[in-house]
Scaffold this motif. Structure first.
Motif, PDB file in Angstrom:
ATOM      1  N   SER A  20      44.903 100.019   4.934  1.00 40.50           N
ATOM      2  CA  SER A  20      43.852  99.650   3.951  1.00 40.50           C
ATOM      3  C   SER A  20      44.212  99.709   2.469  1.00 40.50           C
ATOM      4  O   SER A  20      43.616  98.794   1.629  1.00 40.50           O
ATOM      5  CB  SER A  20      42.450 100.585   4.297  1.00 40.50           C
ATOM      6  N   THR A  21      44.771 100.857   2.045  1.00 41.06           N
ATOM      7  CA  THR A  21      45.147 100.729   0.675  1.00 41.06           C
ATOM      8  C   THR A  21      46.308  99.626   0.125  1.00 41.06           C
ATOM      9  O   THR A  21      45.921  99.038  -1.003  1.00 41.06           O
ATOM     10  CB  THR A  21      45.857 102.170   0.174  1.00 41.06           C
ATOM     11  N   ALA A  22      46.936  99.135   0.844  1.00 39.58           N
ATOM     12  CA  ALA A  22      47.966  98.392   0.672  1.00 39.58           C
ATOM     13  C   ALA A  22      47.300  96.950   0.535  1.00 39.58           C
ATOM     14  O   ALA A  22      47.526  96.301  -0.444  1.00 39.58           O
ATOM     15  CB  ALA A  22      48.866  98.042   1.814  1.00 39.58           C
ATOM     16  N   LEU A  23      46.363  96.598   1.367  1.00 36.55           N
ATOM     17  CA  LEU A  23      45.142  95.256   1.512  1.00 36.55           C
ATOM     18  C   LEU A  23      44.525  95.309   0.224  1.00 36.55           C
ATOM     19  O   LEU A  23      44.325  94.515  -0.527  1.00 36.55           O
ATOM     20  CB  LEU A  23      44.553  95.222   2.706  1.00 36.55           C
ATOM     21  N   LEU A  24      43.909  96.635  -0.210  1.00 34.62           N
ATOM     22  CA  LEU A  24      43.074  96.664  -1.160  1.00 34.62           C
ATOM     23  C   LEU A  24      43.898  96.733  -2.696  1.00 34.62           C
ATOM     24  O   LEU A  24      43.327  95.784  -3.641  1.00 34.62           O
ATOM     25  CB  LEU A  24      42.569  98.088  -1.342  1.00 34.62           C
ATOM     26  N   MET A  25      44.960  97.130  -2.671  1.00 31.49           N
ATOM     27  CA  MET A  25      45.952  96.940  -3.926  1.00 31.49           C
ATOM     28  C   MET A  25      46.178  95.336  -4.167  1.00 31.49           C
ATOM     29  O   MET A  25      46.364  94.870  -5.291  1.00 31.49           O
ATOM     30  CB  MET A  25      47.046  97.677  -3.839  1.00 31.49           C
ATOM     31  N   LEU A  26      46.411  94.626  -3.090  1.00 36.42           N
ATOM     32  CA  LEU A  26      46.645  93.311  -3.132  1.00 36.42           C
ATOM     33  C   LEU A  26      45.454  92.650  -3.817  1.00 36.42           C
ATOM     34  O   LEU A  26      45.428  91.534  -4.552  1.00 36.42           O
ATOM     35  CB  LEU A  26      46.983  92.698  -2.053  1.00 36.42           C
ATOM     36  N   VAL A  27      44.398  92.942  -3.222  1.00 35.01           N
ATOM     37  CA  VAL A  27      43.138  92.281  -3.681  1.00 35.01           C
ATOM     38  C   VAL A  27      42.648  92.317  -4.956  1.00 35.01           C
ATOM     39  O   VAL A  27      42.223  91.800  -5.879  1.00 35.01           O
ATOM     40  CB  VAL A  27      41.794  92.655  -2.637  1.00 35.01           C
ATOM     41  N   THR A  28      42.904  93.940  -5.498  1.00 34.15           N
ATOM     42  CA  THR A  28      42.533  94.289  -6.840  1.00 34.15           C
ATOM     43  C   THR A  28      43.516  94.112  -7.777  1.00 34.15           C
ATOM     44  O   THR A  28      43.248  94.310  -8.966  1.00 34.15           O
ATOM     45  CB  THR A  28      42.117  95.673  -6.855  1.00 34.15           C
ATOM     46  N   GLN A  29      44.741  93.840  -7.257  1.00 28.73           N
ATOM     47  CA  GLN A  29      46.106  93.529  -8.129  1.00 28.73           C
ATOM     48  C   GLN A  29      46.389  94.807  -8.920  1.00 28.73           C
ATOM     49  O   GLN A  29      46.725  94.564 -10.056  1.00 28.73           O
ATOM     50  CB  GLN A  29      45.741  92.097  -9.009  1.00 28.73           C
ATOM     51  N   ARG A  30      46.068  95.888  -8.477  1.00 32.30           N
ATOM     52  CA  ARG A  30      46.508  97.132  -8.763  1.00 32.30           C
ATOM     53  C   ARG A  30      48.113  97.300  -8.657  1.00 32.30           C
ATOM     54  O   ARG A  30      48.522  97.192  -7.449  1.00 32.30           O
ATOM     55  CB  ARG A  30      45.620  98.274  -8.280  1.00 32.30           C
ATOM     56  N   PRO A  31      49.137  97.519  -9.644  1.00 35.11           N
ATOM     57  CA  PRO A  31      50.338  98.158  -9.286  1.00 35.11           C
ATOM     58  C   PRO A  31      50.276  99.531  -8.699  1.00 35.11           C
ATOM     59  O   PRO A  31      49.497 100.089  -8.445  1.00 35.11           O
ATOM     60  CB  PRO A  31      50.759  98.322 -10.907  1.00 35.11           C
ATOM     61  N   LEU A  32      51.349  99.827  -7.678  1.00 36.34           N
ATOM     62  CA  LEU A  32      51.637 100.714  -7.135  1.00 36.34           C
ATOM     63  C   LEU A  32      52.242 102.088  -8.129  1.00 36.34           C
ATOM     64  O   LEU A  32      53.029 101.748  -8.733  1.00 36.34           O
ATOM     65  CB  LEU A  32      52.535 100.669  -5.905  1.00 36.34           C
ATOM     66  N   SER A  33      51.332 103.099  -8.400  1.00 42.52           N
ATOM     67  CA  SER A  33      51.570 104.245  -9.128  1.00 42.52           C
ATOM     68  C   SER A  33      52.383 105.278  -8.382  1.00 42.52           C
ATOM     69  O   SER A  33      51.793 105.230  -7.135  1.00 42.52           O
ATOM     70  CB  SER A  33      50.429 104.479 -10.135  1.00 42.52           C
ATOM     71  N   TRP A  34      52.590 106.078  -9.010  1.00 43.86           N
ATOM     72  CA  TRP A  34      53.225 107.298  -8.232  1.00 43.86           C
ATOM     73  C   TRP A  34      52.136 108.275  -7.639  1.00 43.86           C
ATOM     74  O   TRP A  34      52.435 108.765  -6.734  1.00 43.86           O
ATOM     75  CB  TRP A  34      54.200 108.066  -9.207  1.00 43.86           C
ATOM     76  N   THR A  35      51.078 108.249  -8.293  1.00 45.41           N
ATOM     77  CA  THR A  35      50.043 109.014  -7.685  1.00 45.41           C
ATOM     78  C   THR A  35      49.171 108.375  -6.544  1.00 45.41           C
ATOM     79  O   THR A  35      49.055 109.305  -5.777  1.00 45.41           O
ATOM     80  CB  THR A  35      49.053 109.254  -8.825  1.00 45.41           C
ATOM     81  N   ILE A  36      49.290 107.012  -6.479  1.00 42.39           N
ATOM     82  CA  ILE A  36      48.606 106.673  -5.244  1.00 42.39           C
ATOM     83  C   ILE A  36      49.817 106.897  -4.276  1.00 42.39           C
ATOM     84  O   ILE A  36      49.279 107.032  -3.108  1.00 42.39           O
ATOM     85  CB  ILE A  36      48.282 105.148  -5.620  1.00 42.39           C
ATOM     86  N   ALA A  37      51.006 106.437  -4.453  1.00 41.91           N
ATOM     87  CA  ALA A  37      52.053 106.755  -3.260  1.00 41.91           C
ATOM     88  C   ALA A  37      52.155 108.118  -3.013  1.00 41.91           C
ATOM     89  O   ALA A  37      52.120 108.384  -1.627  1.00 41.91           O
ATOM     90  CB  ALA A  37      53.481 106.262  -4.173  1.00 41.91           C
ATOM     91  N   LEU A  38      52.199 109.087  -3.823  1.00 39.44           N
ATOM     92  CA  LEU A  38      52.220 110.447  -3.491  1.00 39.44           C
ATOM     93  C   LEU A  38      50.967 110.792  -2.537  1.00 39.44           C
ATOM     94  O   LEU A  38      50.945 111.577  -1.623  1.00 39.44           O
ATOM     95  CB  LEU A  38      52.355 111.235  -4.875  1.00 39.44           C
ATOM     96  N   ALA A  39      49.788 110.442  -3.056  1.00 32.95           N
ATOM     97  CA  ALA A  39      48.602 110.657  -2.451  1.00 32.95           C
ATOM     98  C   ALA A  39      48.581 110.382  -1.040  1.00 32.95           C
ATOM     99  O   ALA A  39      48.172 110.858  -0.067  1.00 32.95           O
ATOM    100  CB  ALA A  39      47.291 110.336  -3.147  1.00 32.95           C
ATOM    101  N   ALA A  40      48.901 108.957  -0.896  1.00 33.36           N
ATOM    102  CA  ALA A  40      49.138 108.403   0.419  1.00 33.36           C
ATOM    103  C   ALA A  40      50.171 109.003   1.427  1.00 33.36           C
ATOM    104  O   ALA A  40      49.706 109.445   2.544  1.00 33.36           O
ATOM    105  CB  ALA A  40      49.535 106.939   0.376  1.00 33.36           C
ATOM    106  N   VAL A  41      51.405 109.492   0.787  1.00 34.01           N
ATOM    107  CA  VAL A  41      52.387 110.183   1.746  1.00 34.01           C
ATOM    108  C   VAL A  41      51.660 111.472   2.042  1.00 34.01           C
ATOM    109  O   VAL A  41      51.724 111.848   3.172  1.00 34.01           O
ATOM    110  CB  VAL A  41      53.586 110.417   0.844  1.00 34.01           C
ATOM    111  N   LEU A  42      50.968 112.297   1.270  1.00 35.82           N
ATOM    112  CA  LEU A  42      50.414 113.647   1.491  1.00 35.82           C
ATOM    113  C   LEU A  42      49.361 113.421   2.542  1.00 35.82           C
ATOM    114  O   LEU A  42      49.401 114.058   3.599  1.00 35.82           O
ATOM    115  CB  LEU A  42      49.917 114.352   0.301  1.00 35.82           C
ATOM    116  N   ILE A  43      48.380 112.512   2.370  1.00 42.09           N
ATOM    117  CA  ILE A  43      47.619 112.261   3.467  1.00 42.09           C
ATOM    118  C   ILE A  43      47.973 111.919   4.722  1.00 42.09           C
ATOM    119  O   ILE A  43      47.620 112.491   5.990  1.00 42.09           O
ATOM    120  CB  ILE A  43      46.455 111.258   2.983  1.00 42.09           C
ATOM    121  N   ILE A  44      48.973 111.105   4.826  1.00 40.59           N
ATOM    122  CA  ILE A  44      49.400 110.583   6.065  1.00 40.59           C
ATOM    123  C   ILE A  44      50.480 111.657   6.709  1.00 40.59           C
ATOM    124  O   ILE A  44      50.228 112.121   8.045  1.00 40.59           O
ATOM    125  CB  ILE A  44      50.127 109.438   6.084  1.00 40.59           C
TER     126      ILE A  44
END
Length: 279
Positions: free
Chosen positions: A245-269
């Protein structure tokens, strides 16, 4: 189909929900919730016409269905328009972790192990990083208050998913009744509380996709998965969703991947993986 395949089908459809909700964020939330739920409920109408008794459920069960379907989606759509959508989406996907942690509280015969607690702390740390990392996006138009409805929607869906195992057994087709009543309630609230708007052809197409997919077929798949499998295992499996969902949403919103988003996703998963080990 096994409970795992039903759960994966629901998860694949739910991965599109945040992107569709963000694309429709210009619509009033009650209107969007009501239209999508009404369209989603239509999938059960042919079965109801053949056997109306499948919608004969106790008032308590109907109230639970409205609580889950209406409450979850209304709060999620509020969160997606008030908070930075990528981070709000990650916070909303704490609901599988809530399922693991709440199962011993809401369901008899379930136990909570030390590793469940560690997984919960890890998941909440990921959510905190997502919220704190949204500082720049929040100053650009989002609001930290939008994370409260994101947390609320996560709690509602987790508790609804668990409480469906505490009420009298009901046909999966009854999910259509939950959607119909929830959708009607949403549209009444729209008429009373929100300004009327005109929908474009694109809006109608996206609303239809939202209703038939994440607010329609996904419900039926999810209910069938819960009726056939272990709620804790299914909740853990659901952690596939925030990544997709986050990967698809970032494509739709054209948000670049930041370290906080990546770290949050890794911790939650990672919290999900830990929960699996603590079955």
């Amino acid at each position: 189909m096994s409970s795992t395949l039903y759960a994966l089908a629901a998860i694949a459809l739910w991965a599109t929900l945040a992107s569709l909700g963000t694309s429709l964020s210009h619509l009033p939330p009650f209107l969007l919730t009501g239209l999508a739920l009404m369209i989603g409920s239509a999938m059960s109408w042919p079965l109801v016409l053949r056997n109306p008794r499948v919608w004969a459920v106790p008032a308590r069960t109907l109230a639970l269905g409205v609580y889950g379907l209406f409450g979850f989606h209304f709060l999620l759509f509020i969160a997606l328009r008030l908070a930075p959508p990528v981070e709000a989406n990650l916070v909303n996907y704490l609901w599988p972790l809530f399922m693991v942690v709440l199962a011993p509280v809401l369901l008899p015969g379930m136990s909570l192990r030390a590793l469940h607690i560690v997984a919960a702390l890890l998941g909440f740390t990921g959510a905190a990083i997502a919220i704190l990392g949204a500082r720049g996006a929040a100053s650009g138009g989002g609001s930290y208050w939008g994370f409260l409805p994101a947390l609320g929607s996560a709690f509602i869906w987790a508790s609804y998913s668990l409480w469906t195992q505490r009420v009298a057994a009901f046909s999966t087709t009854a999910i259509g009744l939950f959607g119909l009543v929830s959708g009607a309630l949403s549209l009444v609230c729209h008429a009373l509380l929100e300004p009327s708007v005109a929908l474009s052809a694109r809006d109608w197409l996206l609303v239809a996709l939202c209703g038939l997919g994440p607010l329609g077929a996904a419900f039926f798949f999810w209910d069938m998965a819960l009726k056939r499998g272990d709620a804790r295992q299914i909740g853990i499996l659901s952690y596939i969703t925030p990544l997709a969902s986050t990967a698809l949403l970032m494509l739709v919103t054209q948000r670049p991947l930041s370290w906080t988003i990546a770290l949050a996703a890794v911790l939650i998963i990672s919290a999900a993986v830990m929960g699996t080990r603590a079955r």
